[in-house]
Structures are given as C-alpha cells and as structure tokens.
Design an enzyme around this catalytic site. Structure first.
Site, PDB file in Angstrom:
ATOM      1  N   CYS A 102      -2.240  -1.152  -6.925  1.00  0.00           N
ATOM      2  CA  CYS A 102      -1.019  -1.121  -6.318  1.00  0.00           C
ATOM      3  C   CYS A 102      -1.232  -0.168  -4.563  1.00  0.00           C
ATOM      4  O   CYS A 102      -1.576   0.637  -4.846  1.00  0.00           O
ATOM      5  CB  CYS A 102       0.408  -0.596  -7.131  1.00  0.00           C
ATOM      6  SG  CYS A 102       1.442  -0.815  -6.309  1.00  0.00           S
ATOM      7  N   ASP A 156      -3.640  -2.901 -11.551  1.00  0.00           N
ATOM      8  CA  ASP A 156      -2.629  -3.569 -11.680  1.00  0.00           C
ATOM      9  C   ASP A 156      -4.249  -4.788 -12.037  1.00  0.00           C
ATOM     10  O   ASP A 156      -4.348  -5.024 -12.306  1.00  0.00           O
ATOM     11  CB  ASP A 156      -1.509  -4.117 -11.202  1.00  0.00           C
ATOM     12  CG  ASP A 156      -0.431  -3.869  -9.769  1.00  0.00           C
ATOM     13  OD1 ASP A 156       0.050  -2.865 -10.595  1.00  0.00           O
ATOM     14  OD2 ASP A 156      -0.812  -3.931  -8.557  1.00  0.00           O
TER      15      ASP A 156
END
Length: 136
Positions: A50, A57
């Site tokens: 992120c 992620d």
C-alpha cells in the site's frame, strides 16, 4: 537451530531476488495463429505494498486472452509479477501497469485482466481491465 554467524553474502541479493529484479515478460511464437482460442492464466499470490501505509496487499490475478502472433511464457510472467512484492503502488496503478506491459509485450487480439484484492479493514476491491477486440 544453528547459532553460526552469517557471512557477508547475506548483504548481497540472493540469486532468486536478482532473477526477480531483472525479470521481464517473455513471449514465444503462437503455435496456431490461424485458430481463435483463449488462454486463461491464474496468479493467486500477487503482492504489492500500500502506498499510504506500507502494509502488504494481496490479490488473485486472472488473465484471459486471445493470442495473436505470440503467447506469454509462464515462468517469465510469474517472475515479472513477483517483482511488485516490495513496490508501494495503488491497486489501480499496478493493475494498469501490468495490463500495459502485457499488451506491449504480447500484442494479443483481446485481453482481460481481473485483480481481486483480499479484504483489508472490511473492504475488498476488484478491478477489471480489457484491451482489444474479442474474436469469435
């Protein structure tokens, strides 16, 4: 567990890290250019970071395409995808970058990239990008 000291080699990138860092998408000649067919590729362990929090992620990528003159080589595609694991990048940007690279390297008649990101903070996200004209 061993208590032996590690040598200087721990400071250098490991061979797998070097291979991933240098990776690019490789294609080979479509073995049947006259036939219209679709290829589906799943990459269930995609990761990036992120850009706001730095947290990882995770996503499942699904690529479906109709090849033109060339076909994607799977090992090179895997290594190329693994290169994003330490990059801070938004979902939208990374999926568009991957699509651009797929189109530029393979020039398929038609391609669909789906990225289903795992939920974080009770929110999940799915992106679908298409390029080209599907043939029947």
């Amino acid at each position: 567990m061993s208590t032996a000291k590690l040598d200087d080699s721990t400071q250098r990138p490991l061979y797998g890290e070097r291979i991933i860092e240098e990776s690019k998408i490789i294609c080979f000649e479509n073995p049947n250019k006259k036939r219209i067919y679709e290829i589906s590729i799943q990459l269930p362990e995609f990761t990036c970071k992120c850009p706001f929090s730095g947290y990882p992620d995770f996503a499942k990528l699904n690529i479906i395409y109709q090849p033109n003159l060339s076909v994607y080589e799977l090992k090179s595609l895997k290594l190329y995808i693994n290169n994003f694991r330490d990059i801070k990048i938004s979902h939208e940007e990374v999926v568009n970058r991957i699509m651009d690279d797929l189109v530029n390297e393979g020039s398929p008649h038609w391609i669909h990239l789906n990225a289903a990101f795992n939920p974080r903070g009770n929110v999940s996200m799915q992106l679908d990008i298409f390029s080209g004209q599907k043939r029947n």
